[in-house]
Design an enzyme around this catalytic site. Structure first.
Site, PDB file in Angstrom:
ATOM      1  N   HIS A 221      33.517  28.206  29.613  1.00 29.54           N
ATOM      2  CA  HIS A 221      33.120  29.133  30.684  1.00 29.54           C
ATOM      3  C   HIS A 221      33.128  30.591  30.216  1.00 29.54           C
ATOM      4  O   HIS A 221      32.977  31.501  31.018  1.00 29.54           O
ATOM      5  CB  HIS A 221      34.090  28.938  31.864  1.00 29.54           C
ATOM      6  CG  HIS A 221      33.632  29.482  33.157  1.00 29.54           C
ATOM      7  ND1 HIS A 221      34.318  30.468  33.837  1.00 29.54           N
ATOM      8  CD2 HIS A 221      32.556  29.190  33.921  1.00 29.54           C
ATOM      9  CE1 HIS A 221      33.708  30.757  34.961  1.00 29.54           C
ATOM     10  NE2 HIS A 221      32.629  29.998  35.049  1.00 29.54           N
ATOM     11  N   LYS A 223      32.125  34.225  28.454  1.00 35.17           N
ATOM     12  CA  LYS A 223      30.937  35.072  28.340  1.00 35.17           C
ATOM     13  C   LYS A 223      31.246  36.172  27.332  1.00 35.17           C
ATOM     14  O   LYS A 223      31.985  37.124  27.631  1.00 35.17           O
ATOM     15  CB  LYS A 223      30.578  35.706  29.681  1.00 35.17           C
ATOM     16  CG  LYS A 223      30.102  34.725  30.755  1.00 35.17           C
ATOM     17  CD  LYS A 223      31.210  34.242  31.618  1.00 35.17           C
ATOM     18  CE  LYS A 223      30.671  33.368  32.755  1.00 35.17           C
ATOM     19  NZ  LYS A 223      31.720  32.590  33.413  1.00 35.17           N
ATOM     20  N   ASP A 228      27.186  43.078  15.495  1.00 35.22           N
ATOM     21  CA  ASP A 228      27.525  43.701  14.206  1.00 35.22           C
ATOM     22  C   ASP A 228      29.028  43.830  13.969  1.00 35.22           C
ATOM     23  O   ASP A 228      29.450  44.606  13.103  1.00 35.22           O
ATOM     24  CB  ASP A 228      26.875  45.094  14.087  1.00 35.22           C
ATOM     25  CG  ASP A 228      25.372  45.016  13.900  1.00 35.22           C
ATOM     26  OD1 ASP A 228      24.875  43.933  13.527  1.00 35.22           O
ATOM     27  OD2 ASP A 228      24.688  46.032  14.140  1.00 35.22           O
ATOM     28  N   HIS A 392      30.977  37.491  42.273  1.00 36.72           N
ATOM     29  CA  HIS A 392      31.269  36.605  41.152  1.00 36.72           C
ATOM     30  C   HIS A 392      32.179  37.274  40.123  1.00 36.72           C
ATOM     31  O   HIS A 392      32.570  36.659  39.136  1.00 36.72           O
ATOM     32  CB  HIS A 392      29.949  36.175  40.492  1.00 36.72           C
ATOM     33  CG  HIS A 392      30.073  35.048  39.530  1.00 36.72           C
ATOM     34  ND1 HIS A 392      29.909  35.208  38.165  1.00 36.72           N
ATOM     35  CD2 HIS A 392      30.360  33.735  39.714  1.00 36.72           C
ATOM     36  CE1 HIS A 392      30.071  34.052  37.566  1.00 36.72           C
ATOM     37  NE2 HIS A 392      30.351  33.139  38.475  1.00 36.72           N
ATOM     38  N   LYS A 394      35.518  38.764  38.316  1.00 44.36           N
ATOM     39  CA  LYS A 394      36.872  38.225  38.196  1.00 44.36           C
ATOM     40  C   LYS A 394      37.729  39.271  37.494  1.00 44.36           C
ATOM     41  O   LYS A 394      37.591  39.483  36.288  1.00 44.36           O
ATOM     42  CB  LYS A 394      36.871  36.917  37.377  1.00 44.36           C
ATOM     43  CG  LYS A 394      35.831  35.877  37.851  1.00 44.36           C
ATOM     44  CD  LYS A 394      34.980  35.452  36.698  1.00 44.36           C
ATOM     45  CE  LYS A 394      33.763  34.647  37.076  1.00 44.36           C
ATOM     46  NZ  LYS A 394      33.891  33.542  37.935  1.00 44.36           N
ATOM     47  N   ASP A 399      49.649  47.622  39.611  1.00 41.93           N
ATOM     48  CA  ASP A 399      50.204  48.975  39.667  1.00 41.93           C
ATOM     49  C   ASP A 399      49.150  49.964  39.171  1.00 41.93           C
ATOM     50  O   ASP A 399      48.002  49.905  39.601  1.00 41.93           O
ATOM     51  CB  ASP A 399      51.513  49.050  38.880  1.00 41.93           C
ATOM     52  CG  ASP A 399      52.616  48.209  39.550  1.00 41.93           C
ATOM     53  OD1 ASP A 399      52.528  48.006  40.768  1.00 41.93           O
ATOM     54  OD2 ASP A 399      53.528  47.751  38.850  1.00 41.93           O
TER      55      ASP A 399
END
Length: 474
Positions: A221, A223, A228, A392, A394, A399
């Protein structure tokens, strides 16, 4: 009724009870209690259906080969971090929450906290996609992409064409995609990408091929894009148009980073590439140098690790909050430990804010997460449902000085079954930027009132409770 029919009925009854007894003996010793209860309940009602389902989906198993490759990749990561030692970040207070979280994340995920990073947060879907394409177009040596989703749509086509342009000018390009999540993208683009010189690989093959490597619903899952070896992007956004929920386009958060943490993202890509292909990449990276002032650290998680890395760090973050904790996730189906951490933090006087999407593309998950609201609201957790988009993104902020941006949802699937990646930032500026994004969410959200919530119909409470029993299946 004939004697034959009586004998058949008797054998079915005996088989039913043998399955129930065997399940009671076998499952609790091999599955954690919350999941075991769900499976035993299913098998108790429908033994002949529940047992095959458990054998297929009841335990997040990986083949011995994949586990051995993960262990070797972890050893290589630890060995090859010596160039980063000079840039190791050490908080001034060795007993602070920052120090505790950094130590925990390193023990779990192998990567040390590093100083000298530059981090930009993108909250605009189109802008972050354009930034990725521009970075690919500017690549001079190599492009490494690892994504869960790649669709046959405008966004997928845009990235595919950028990869082809890069490969044709001599840039080494590798694309690693989840075999199930990116099925449409693989089908549409794999041949033309390979013809252009891009190395394309599917991970965790679906269909019958799953039996050779892992449980069929384990997914990668993550991404990640590394350009480079000098800059990288990671977060919640996939290679797809923002249209999972009709009328509510996705809203995401993506971190674009430079500095030593890029070497960690590169190492994670190389690790996944090795686990899938057996090929050890000799990464062509430029000399590691500071690029900013942000202390940062990569947190990988997944079923190949011995612990549930993402869950354990989430819990530790909430437990160490002293004033405020904000958690943003599209899917909220926590286990008992995570739920307890949120409840105890709120009861201890910490301002705990949970921001979820008012719309959801998974009906059963939406019902299950609603089943947790009563308990959280009673403890003082504030729950806001964001309206305009499918939220979507996350991320967490704790603090004023710890932030986590990544791919992991606050649900059992992400904790146990998915390979995920999170970027920890120990920086007040990054937290302030997330606070601005969070405040924008809240301005466009409906805040749940505990008294009003309790007035919902009894049938809905029952549906939510039943869906919550299926938390281990979601």
């Amino acid at each position: 009724m004939s004697n034959h029919d009586l004998h058949v009925g008797l054998w079915i009854l005996v088989a039913d009870w043998l399955i129930r007894i065997a399940a009671l003996w076998w499952i609790p010793a091999r599955t954690r209690p919350s999941a075991a209860r769900s499976w035993l309940l299913l098998i108790g009602f429908v033994p002949l259906l529940g047992l095959p389902a458990y054998l297929l989906l009841g335990h997040p198993w990986l083949s011995r080969e994949r586990r051995e490759r993960q262990a070797r990749a972890s050893r290589l990561i630890r060995q090859r971090q010596s160039p980063l030692t000079a840039l190791r970040w050490r908080p001034r207070d060795a007993f602070s929450a920052q120090a505790d979280i950094a130590r925990l994340a390193e023990r779990l995920g192998d990567f040390m906290p590093t100083n000298g990073n530059a981090v930009e947060l993108y909250d605009d879907y189109a802008a972050s996609l354009q930034r990725l394409v521009a970075d690919i177009d500017a690549a001079q040596r190599e492009v490494h992409l690892l994504y869960y989703l790649m669709f046959d749509d405008a966004a997928g086509r845009c990235v595919a064409e950028a990869l082809q342009r890069a490969a044709r000018r001599g840039v080494g390009c590798r694309l690693l995609l989840d075999a199930v999540g990116a099925k449409r993208g693989l089908r549409a683009f794999r041949r033309e990408l390979r013809n252009a010189g891009v190395s394309v690989q599917a991970t965790l093959a679906g269909g019958l091929a799953w039996r050779r490597s892992a449980r069929m619903d384990l997914r990668n899952h993550r991404k990640i894009a590394v350009i480079d070896g000098r800059l990288a992007l990671t977060g919640s956004q996939n290679l797809a148009d923002p249209g999972f929920v009709p009328g509510h386009p996705n809203r995401e958060v993506v971190a674009r980073v430079r500095g030593p943490v890029v070497a960690q993202l590169q190492a994670l890509f190389a690790s996944d590439w090795y686990i899938e292909t057996g090929e050890v990449l000799e990464v062509d990276a430029p000399p590691i140098a500071p690029s900013g002032q942000v202390p940062a650290q990569l947190l990988p998680s997944g079923p190949a690790y011995p612990f549930e890395n993402a869950r354990d760090v989430f819990i530790a973050l909430v437990q160490r909050a002293r004033r405020r904790a904000v958690l943003v996730t599209p899917y909220f189906v926590p286990d008992e430990a995570t739920l307890g951490a949120l409840r105890v933090a709120a009861l201890s006087g910490v301002s705990v804010q949970l921001i979820l999407s008012a719309t959801n593309n998974q009906r059963l998950t939406a019902w299950a997460q609603a089943g947790f609201y009563d308990e959280l609201l009673a403890a003082g957790v504030r729950i806001a449902l964001y309206r305009p988009h499918f939220l979507h993104a996350k991320h967490l902020s704790i603090d004023d000085d710890i932030a986590l941006v990544g791919s992991s949802n606050l649900d059992i699937r992400s904790f146990m079954l998915n390979a995920e990646a999170g970027l920890l930032c120990f920086d007040a500026g990054i937290v302030a930027r997330l606070r601005t994004i969070e405040q924008d969410y809240l301005r466009q959200s409906d805040v749940l009132d505990a008294d009003d919530w309790r007035k919902r119909p009894a049938w809905r409470r029952s549906v939510e409770g039943i869906a919550r029993l299926a938390d281990s299946f979601l």
